[in-house]
Motif scaffolding. Structure first.
Motif, PDB file in Angstrom:
ATOM      1  N   LYS A   1       0.860  -0.837  -0.224  1.00 31.50           N
ATOM      2  CA  LYS A   1       0.275  -0.045   0.029  1.00 31.50           C
ATOM      3  C   LYS A   1       1.112   1.293   0.147  1.00 31.50           C
ATOM      4  O   LYS A   1       1.918   1.078   0.705  1.00 31.50           O
ATOM      5  CB  LYS A   1      -0.579   0.311   1.459  1.00 31.50           C
ATOM      6  N   ALA A   2       0.768   2.502  -0.590  1.00 29.31           N
ATOM      7  CA  ALA A   2       1.357   3.219  -0.515  1.00 29.31           C
ATOM      8  C   ALA A   2       0.042   4.898  -1.298  1.00 29.31           C
ATOM      9  O   ALA A   2      -0.995   3.871  -1.588  1.00 29.31           O
ATOM     10  CB  ALA A   2       2.228   3.826  -1.632  1.00 29.31           C
ATOM     11  N   GLN A   3       0.035   5.990  -0.803  1.00 28.30           N
ATOM     12  CA  GLN A   3      -0.106   6.539  -1.325  1.00 28.30           C
ATOM     13  C   GLN A   3       0.285   7.857  -2.445  1.00 28.30           C
ATOM     14  O   GLN A   3       1.402   7.913  -2.178  1.00 28.30           O
ATOM     15  CB  GLN A   3      -1.037   8.265  -0.107  1.00 28.30           C
ATOM     16  N   PHE A   4      -0.731   8.132  -3.275  1.00 27.62           N
ATOM     17  CA  PHE A   4       0.666   8.995  -4.865  1.00 27.62           C
ATOM     18  C   PHE A   4      -0.124  10.450  -4.550  1.00 27.62           C
ATOM     19  O   PHE A   4      -1.716  10.453  -5.129  1.00 27.62           O
ATOM     20  CB  PHE A   4       0.462   8.434  -5.952  1.00 27.62           C
ATOM     21  N   ILE A   5       0.948  11.470  -4.530  1.00 34.48           N
ATOM     22  CA  ILE A   5       0.238  12.949  -4.792  1.00 34.48           C
ATOM     23  C   ILE A   5       0.925  13.309  -6.147  1.00 34.48           C
ATOM     24  O   ILE A   5       2.388  13.422  -5.802  1.00 34.48           O
ATOM     25  CB  ILE A   5       0.704  13.436  -3.230  1.00 34.48           C
ATOM     26  N   LEU A   6      -0.075  13.639  -6.528  1.00 33.14           N
ATOM     27  CA  LEU A   6       0.996  14.497  -8.300  1.00 33.14           C
ATOM     28  C   LEU A   6       0.763  16.314  -7.571  1.00 33.14           C
ATOM     29  O   LEU A   6      -0.307  16.636  -7.811  1.00 33.14           O
ATOM     30  CB  LEU A   6      -0.343  14.533  -9.242  1.00 33.14           C
ATOM     31  N   GLN A   7       1.978  16.000  -7.297  1.00 29.99           N
ATOM     32  CA  GLN A   7       2.060  17.469  -6.818  1.00 29.99           C
ATOM     33  C   GLN A   7       3.701  18.104  -6.846  1.00 29.99           C
ATOM     34  O   GLN A   7       4.562  17.492  -7.355  1.00 29.99           O
ATOM     35  CB  GLN A   7       1.951  17.966  -5.881  1.00 29.99           C
ATOM     36  N   ASP A   8       3.844  19.730  -7.135  1.00 29.59           N
ATOM     37  CA  ASP A   8       4.943  19.812  -6.598  1.00 29.59           C
ATOM     38  C   ASP A   8       5.365  20.626  -5.842  1.00 29.59           C
ATOM     39  O   ASP A   8       4.815  21.247  -4.993  1.00 29.59           O
ATOM     40  CB  ASP A   8       4.999  21.256  -7.845  1.00 29.59           C
ATOM     41  N   ALA A   9       6.649  19.871  -5.235  1.00 28.10           N
ATOM     42  CA  ALA A   9       7.520  19.716  -4.654  1.00 28.10           C
ATOM     43  C   ALA A   9       7.732  21.203  -4.166  1.00 28.10           C
ATOM     44  O   ALA A   9       7.982  21.911  -2.696  1.00 28.10           O
ATOM     45  CB  ALA A   9       8.671  18.846  -3.982  1.00 28.10           C
ATOM     46  N   LEU A  10       7.564  22.019  -4.845  1.00 26.49           N
ATOM     47  CA  LEU A  10       8.306  23.523  -4.280  1.00 26.49           C
ATOM     48  C   LEU A  10       6.429  24.283  -3.818  1.00 26.49           C
ATOM     49  O   LEU A  10       6.923  25.469  -3.347  1.00 26.49           O
ATOM     50  CB  LEU A  10       8.840  24.399  -5.814  1.00 26.49           C
ATOM     51  N   GLY A  11       5.726  23.619  -4.467  1.00 29.52           N
ATOM     52  CA  GLY A  11       4.740  24.095  -3.975  1.00 29.52           C
ATOM     53  C   GLY A  11       3.403  23.332  -3.153  1.00 29.52           C
ATOM     54  O   GLY A  11       2.528  22.856  -3.314  1.00 29.52           O
ATOM     55  N   ILE A  12       3.966  22.812  -2.244  1.00 27.04           N
ATOM     56  CA  ILE A  12       3.156  21.907  -1.388  1.00 27.04           C
ATOM     57  C   ILE A  12       2.229  22.687  -0.339  1.00 27.04           C
ATOM     58  O   ILE A  12       2.667  23.526   0.389  1.00 27.04           O
ATOM     59  CB  ILE A  12       4.138  20.945  -0.211  1.00 27.04           C
ATOM     60  N   GLU A  13       1.352  21.521  -0.754  1.00 22.13           N
ATOM     61  CA  GLU A  13      -0.022  22.441   0.129  1.00 22.13           C
ATOM     62  C   GLU A  13       0.045  22.719   1.908  1.00 22.13           C
ATOM     63  O   GLU A  13       1.034  22.008   2.926  1.00 22.13           O
ATOM     64  CB  GLU A  13      -0.951  21.625  -0.113  1.00 22.13           C
ATOM     65  N   ASN A  14      -0.517  23.516   2.285  1.00 29.12           N
ATOM     66  CA  ASN A  14      -0.063  23.110   3.749  1.00 29.12           C
ATOM     67  C   ASN A  14      -0.576  22.027   4.891  1.00 29.12           C
ATOM     68  O   ASN A  14      -0.069  22.109   5.967  1.00 29.12           O
ATOM     69  CB  ASN A  14      -0.606  24.602   4.603  1.00 29.12           C
ATOM     70  N   ASP A  15      -1.591  21.602   4.151  1.00 23.75           N
ATOM     71  CA  ASP A  15      -2.254  20.332   4.834  1.00 23.75           C
ATOM     72  C   ASP A  15      -1.251  19.345   5.092  1.00 23.75           C
ATOM     73  O   ASP A  15      -1.201  18.301   5.983  1.00 23.75           O
ATOM     74  CB  ASP A  15      -3.457  19.626   4.963  1.00 23.75           C
ATOM     75  N   LEU A  16      -0.175  19.534   4.310  1.00 18.47           N
ATOM     76  CA  LEU A  16       1.029  18.354   4.163  1.00 18.47           C
ATOM     77  C   LEU A  16       1.942  18.299   5.470  1.00 18.47           C
ATOM     78  O   LEU A  16       2.482  17.419   6.225  1.00 18.47           O
ATOM     79  CB  LEU A  16       1.555  17.705   3.093  1.00 18.47           C
ATOM     80  N   HIS A  17       2.716  19.822   5.593  1.00 21.62           N
ATOM     81  CA  HIS A  17       3.236  20.109   6.112  1.00 21.62           C
ATOM     82  C   HIS A  17       2.847  19.518   8.381  1.00 21.62           C
ATOM     83  O   HIS A  17       2.025  19.629   8.531  1.00 21.62           O
ATOM     84  CB  HIS A  17       2.803  21.767   6.782  1.00 21.62           C
ATOM     85  N   GLY A  18       3.962  19.025   8.506  1.00 23.11           N
ATOM     86  CA  GLY A  18       4.130  18.127   9.849  1.00 23.11           C
ATOM     87  C   GLY A  18       3.710  17.558  10.145  1.00 23.11           C
ATOM     88  O   GLY A  18       3.333  16.433  11.115  1.00 23.11           O
ATOM     89  N   LYS A  19       3.165  16.570   8.983  1.00 23.25           N
ATOM     90  CA  LYS A  19       2.458  14.965   8.882  1.00 23.25           C
ATOM     91  C   LYS A  19       3.508  14.128   8.810  1.00 23.25           C
ATOM     92  O   LYS A  19       2.419  12.840   8.961  1.00 23.25           O
ATOM     93  CB  LYS A  19       1.738  15.473   7.499  1.00 23.25           C
ATOM     94  N   TYR A  20       4.629  13.923   8.357  1.00 21.34           N
ATOM     95  CA  TYR A  20       5.039  12.717   8.414  1.00 21.34           C
ATOM     96  C   TYR A  20       6.269  12.530   9.355  1.00 21.34           C
ATOM     97  O   TYR A  20       6.842  13.502  10.331  1.00 21.34           O
ATOM     98  CB  TYR A  20       6.400  12.470   7.217  1.00 21.34           C
ATOM     99  N   ASP A  21       7.194  11.132   9.546  1.00 22.95           N
ATOM    100  CA  ASP A  21       7.859  11.286  10.600  1.00 22.95           C
ATOM    101  C   ASP A  21       9.391  11.128   9.747  1.00 22.95           C
ATOM    102  O   ASP A  21      10.176  11.187  10.279  1.00 22.95           O
ATOM    103  CB  ASP A  21       7.462   9.959  11.145  1.00 22.95           C
ATOM    104  N   VAL A  22       9.180  10.749   8.255  1.00 18.23           N
ATOM    105  CA  VAL A  22      10.380  11.024   7.726  1.00 18.23           C
ATOM    106  C   VAL A  22       9.975  11.364   6.619  1.00 18.23           C
ATOM    107  O   VAL A  22       9.351  11.246   5.631  1.00 18.23           O
ATOM    108  CB  VAL A  22      10.832   9.892   7.548  1.00 18.23           C
ATOM    109  N   ALA A  23      10.704  12.811   5.884  1.00 19.26           N
ATOM    110  CA  ALA A  23      11.018  12.954   4.585  1.00 19.26           C
ATOM    111  C   ALA A  23      12.302  13.101   3.634  1.00 19.26           C
ATOM    112  O   ALA A  23      13.213  13.256   4.746  1.00 19.26           O
ATOM    113  CB  ALA A  23      10.499  14.431   4.682  1.00 19.26           C
ATOM    114  N   MET A  24      12.137  12.120   2.305  1.00 19.68           N
ATOM    115  CA  MET A  24      13.116  11.787   1.963  1.00 19.68           C
ATOM    116  C   MET A  24      13.407  11.924   0.694  1.00 19.68           C
ATOM    117  O   MET A  24      12.120  12.315  -0.107  1.00 19.68           O
ATOM    118  CB  MET A  24      13.578  10.300   2.575  1.00 19.68           C
ATOM    119  N   SER A  25      14.111  12.010   0.091  1.00 19.28           N
ATOM    120  CA  SER A  25      14.605  12.135  -1.198  1.00 19.28           C
ATOM    121  C   SER A  25      15.835  11.615  -1.841  1.00 19.28           C
ATOM    122  O   SER A  25      16.712  11.811  -1.220  1.00 19.28           O
ATOM    123  CB  SER A  25      14.679  13.433  -2.043  1.00 19.28           C
ATOM    124  N   PHE A  26      15.955  10.577  -3.297  1.00 15.38           N
ATOM    125  CA  PHE A  26      16.914  10.247  -3.773  1.00 15.38           C
ATOM    126  C   PHE A  26      17.470  10.901  -5.888  1.00 15.38           C
ATOM    127  O   PHE A  26      16.649  10.778  -5.850  1.00 15.38           O
ATOM    128  CB  PHE A  26      17.060   9.296  -3.461  1.00 15.38           C
TER     129      PHE A  26
END
Length: 273
Positions: free
Chosen positions: A102-127
């Motif tokens: 299972k996974a959630q897939f969000i189509l969005q520009d990382a430079l314009g993240i919606e505020n409702d995603l702020h502080g929602k996660y334990d880990v934010a990563m990129s590779f």
């Protein structure tokens, strides 16, 4: 020299459309990173500073196929993939569904993240994401990671290492021959990452590298597969299996540098217009 365009959805939709028929590289990367030097260091850092992976919510920024999200999902994490390429999110979803993950897939520009995603996660990563941007967007992309995690959450940012010359030489060669398809890529050095860690007020910050000896072997194989090498030295035998080996060279000269850090203050970065 040709000026490479910075990251944009059209560029990456084109890149990923060429990968739609063959996902074998995805599975190779999953197996390599699951128990490899870089992957093991990252998992140990998260376990030490954040908690058991199976209890965590993670988000992969500019996820591509979401190799690390896939790895963490297999360990029980609740994972989210965020990318602005619809093409690659479709491919990623196919890979996850094939393994009943299972996974959630969000189509969005990382430079314009919606505020409702702020502080929602334990880990934010990129590779392999942040290096495709120049400043000031380069800094904004990194700030996005900090905004996404809760207070006490971890950021994991992996980028090419400027000190790993085999890649830098190959990239320059391909650019000059107009065969480089990944747009702008500005590799990082250690001092840039240390400066960013201080600027972002991260605690327990750490800089690690991938397995230099194994990375070097892979690039030897890449060079041997090029037409110019084969014209000079003739065709070569099939690729040999590479076993990852750790050394003191990893954190300085490995192909990839990874910034690890903990958000220790409730800070939020607003994108300036």
């Amino acid at each position: 020299m040709l000026i490479q365009q910075t990251s944009n959805p059209d560029l990456w939709n084109q890149v990923w459309s060429k990968s739609s028929q063959d996902k074998s590289e995805f599975w190779e990367w999953v197996e390599r990173e699951s128990n490899g030097i870089r992957g093991t260091k990252i998992q140990n850092y998260i376990l030490t500073h954040v908690g058991d992976i199976h209890k965590l919510k993670t988000i992969e920024v500019g996820s591509g196929l979401g190799i690390y999200s896939f790895i963490l999902a297999r360990l029980g994490a609740e994972v989210t993939l965020l990318d602005y390429s619809a093409q690659v999110l479709t491919l990623a979803e196919e890979c996850f569904q094939k393994n009943a993950l299972k996974a959630q897939f969000i189509l969005q520009d990382a430079l314009g993240i919606e505020n409702d995603l702020h502080g929602k996660y334990d880990v934010a990563m990129s590779f392999g994401t942040v290096e495709h941007f120049r400043y000031p967007q380069r800094l904004q992309m990194i700030e996005t990671h900090v905004n996404l995690v809760r207070n006490g959450g971890a950021i994991v940012i992996s980028v090419p290492n400027k000190a790993f010359l085999p890649h830098e030489i190959l990239k320059t060669y391909l650019q000059r021959r107009n065969k480089w398809e990944l747009g702008y890529e500005g590799a990082f050095n250690r001092s840039e990452f240390f400066k960013l860690a201080r600027q972002l007020q991260l605690s327990n910050s750490k800089l690690i590298g991938s397995a230099f000896l194994s990375d070097f072997q892979r690039y030897v194989q890449i060079y041997r597969s090029t037409s110019i090498f084969q014209q000079i030295f003739g065709s070569t035998s099939a690729k040999s299996q590479i076993i990852e080996k750790s050394s003191w060279l990893d954190d300085y000269f490995g192909a990839d540098l990874v910034l690890l850090g903990i958000k220790n203050k409730k800070v939020s970065y607003e994108r300036k217009s």
